[in-house]
Design a protein around this motif. Sequence first.
Motif, PDB file in Angstrom:
ATOM      1  N   SER A   1       0.851  -1.195   0.000  1.00 36.12           N
ATOM      2  CA  SER A   1       0.000   0.000   0.000  1.00 36.12           C
ATOM      3  C   SER A   1       0.880   1.235   0.000  1.00 36.12           C
ATOM      4  N   ARG A   2       0.523   2.168  -0.798  1.00 38.07           N
ATOM      5  CA  ARG A   2       1.252   3.435  -0.857  1.00 38.07           C
ATOM      6  C   ARG A   2       0.565   4.440   0.061  1.00 38.07           C
ATOM      7  N   SER A   3       1.264   5.459   0.419  1.00 32.84           N
ATOM      8  CA  SER A   3       0.627   6.466   1.282  1.00 32.84           C
ATOM      9  C   SER A   3      -0.365   7.253   0.440  1.00 32.84           C
ATOM     10  N   ARG A   4      -1.472   7.563   1.035  1.00 32.40           N
ATOM     11  CA  ARG A   4      -2.539   8.260   0.322  1.00 32.40           C
ATOM     12  C   ARG A   4      -2.499   9.748   0.623  1.00 32.40           C
ATOM     13  N   SER A   5      -2.992  10.522  -0.321  1.00 32.37           N
ATOM     14  CA  SER A   5      -3.077  11.963  -0.103  1.00 32.37           C
ATOM     15  C   SER A   5      -4.218  12.238   0.871  1.00 32.37           C
ATOM     16  N   PRO A   6      -4.226  13.416   1.506  1.00 35.06           N
ATOM     17  CA  PRO A   6      -5.332  13.745   2.428  1.00 35.06           C
ATOM     18  C   PRO A   6      -6.698  13.617   1.754  1.00 35.06           C
ATOM     19  N   TYR A   7      -6.783  13.999   0.473  1.00 37.45           N
ATOM     20  CA  TYR A   7      -8.047  13.893  -0.244  1.00 37.45           C
ATOM     21  C   TYR A   7      -8.481  12.438  -0.335  1.00 37.45           C
ATOM     22  N   GLU A   8      -7.539  11.551  -0.698  1.00 38.83           N
ATOM     23  CA  GLU A   8      -7.865  10.132  -0.837  1.00 38.83           C
ATOM     24  C   GLU A   8      -8.280   9.524   0.504  1.00 38.83           C
ATOM     25  N   ARG A   9      -7.574   9.925   1.587  1.00 37.11           N
ATOM     26  CA  ARG A   9      -7.941   9.409   2.911  1.00 37.11           C
ATOM     27  C   ARG A   9      -9.339   9.867   3.294  1.00 37.11           C
ATOM     28  N   LYS A  10      -9.646  11.162   3.057  1.00 36.91           N
ATOM     29  CA  LYS A  10     -10.967  11.693   3.402  1.00 36.91           C
ATOM     30  C   LYS A  10     -12.044  10.991   2.585  1.00 36.91           C
ATOM     31  N   HIS A  11     -11.785  10.820   1.274  1.00 37.05           N
ATOM     32  CA  HIS A  11     -12.763  10.161   0.411  1.00 37.05           C
ATOM     33  C   HIS A  11     -13.023   8.740   0.892  1.00 37.05           C
ATOM     34  N   ARG A  12     -11.957   8.063   1.299  1.00 36.39           N
ATOM     35  CA  ARG A  12     -12.098   6.692   1.780  1.00 36.39           C
ATOM     36  C   ARG A  12     -12.938   6.664   3.056  1.00 36.39           C
ATOM     37  N   ARG A  13     -12.687   7.629   3.977  1.00 36.45           N
ATOM     38  CA  ARG A  13     -13.481   7.711   5.207  1.00 36.45           C
ATOM     39  C   ARG A  13     -14.939   7.987   4.892  1.00 36.45           C
ATOM     40  N   ASP A  14     -15.163   8.921   3.939  1.00 38.28           N
ATOM     41  CA  ASP A  14     -16.532   9.259   3.570  1.00 38.28           C
ATOM     42  C   ASP A  14     -17.279   8.051   3.040  1.00 38.28           C
ATOM     43  N   THR A  15     -16.623   7.260   2.189  1.00 38.63           N
ATOM     44  CA  THR A  15     -17.313   6.099   1.634  1.00 38.63           C
ATOM     45  C   THR A  15     -17.586   5.073   2.723  1.00 38.63           C
ATOM     46  N   SER A  16     -16.653   4.933   3.686  1.00 36.69           N
ATOM     47  CA  SER A  16     -16.906   3.971   4.759  1.00 36.69           C
ATOM     48  C   SER A  16     -18.051   4.463   5.646  1.00 36.69           C
ATOM     49  N   ARG A  17     -18.130   5.781   5.867  1.00 41.08           N
ATOM     50  CA  ARG A  17     -19.254   6.339   6.631  1.00 41.08           C
ATOM     51  C   ARG A  17     -20.568   6.082   5.910  1.00 41.08           C
ATOM     52  N   GLU A  18     -20.541   6.311   4.592  1.00 40.16           N
ATOM     53  CA  GLU A  18     -21.748   6.091   3.800  1.00 40.16           C
ATOM     54  C   GLU A  18     -22.179   4.630   3.856  1.00 40.16           C
ATOM     55  N   ARG A  19     -21.200   3.730   3.752  1.00 30.68           N
ATOM     56  CA  ARG A  19     -21.523   2.308   3.828  1.00 30.68           C
ATOM     57  C   ARG A  19     -22.126   1.954   5.181  1.00 30.68           C
ATOM     58  N   ARG A  20     -21.518   2.495   6.247  1.00 33.39           N
ATOM     59  CA  ARG A  20     -22.023   2.242   7.600  1.00 33.39           C
ATOM     60  C   ARG A  20     -23.445   2.797   7.753  1.00 33.39           C
TER      61      ARG A  20
END
Length: 152
Positions: A24-43
């Motif tokens: 895994s490569r380090s993600r940009s802040p945008y990518e991390r936020k987007h990933r969190r948002d999608t996990s929130r949406e899924r939850r």
Amino acid sequence: RKSRRTGAPTTSQMGKTKHERGRSRSRSPYERKHRRDTSRERRRDRKKKEKERNKAEETAEEKYARRLAKKETKEKKRLEAMGLTKEYLGTDNPFGDANILQPFVWHKKREREAHLNLSSREHEVRDKSRMLENRRELEKVKKRREEIGRAV
């Protein structure tokens, strides 16, 4: 893929970059936020579906109990916002007034103010602001009484 024993890259991965090896490569802040948002949406979607499933499976009695509980909590919040406690509910209040929970409307005064052409919503806003002002004034009076009581 790493070797299980040493943790070193396997022979097929030698000479490749971390990204090419699949690490895994380090993600940009945008990518991390987007990933969190999608996990929130899924939850949130999972919870929503679970709630819908529970509603579909509940019996009429359970539905009635759930709605009644919701109504009671809503009424409790409304009473707390008005500053009323349990001792002032129903006809068991010290004043014997069954309509104590209903806001007082001075109909004669409204008739006199009919020429202002205010809607019921505007009347509500006006009455609420008066009520808040009266409440503030009462708080000031209470503080003055306490100060006088301490001074004596």
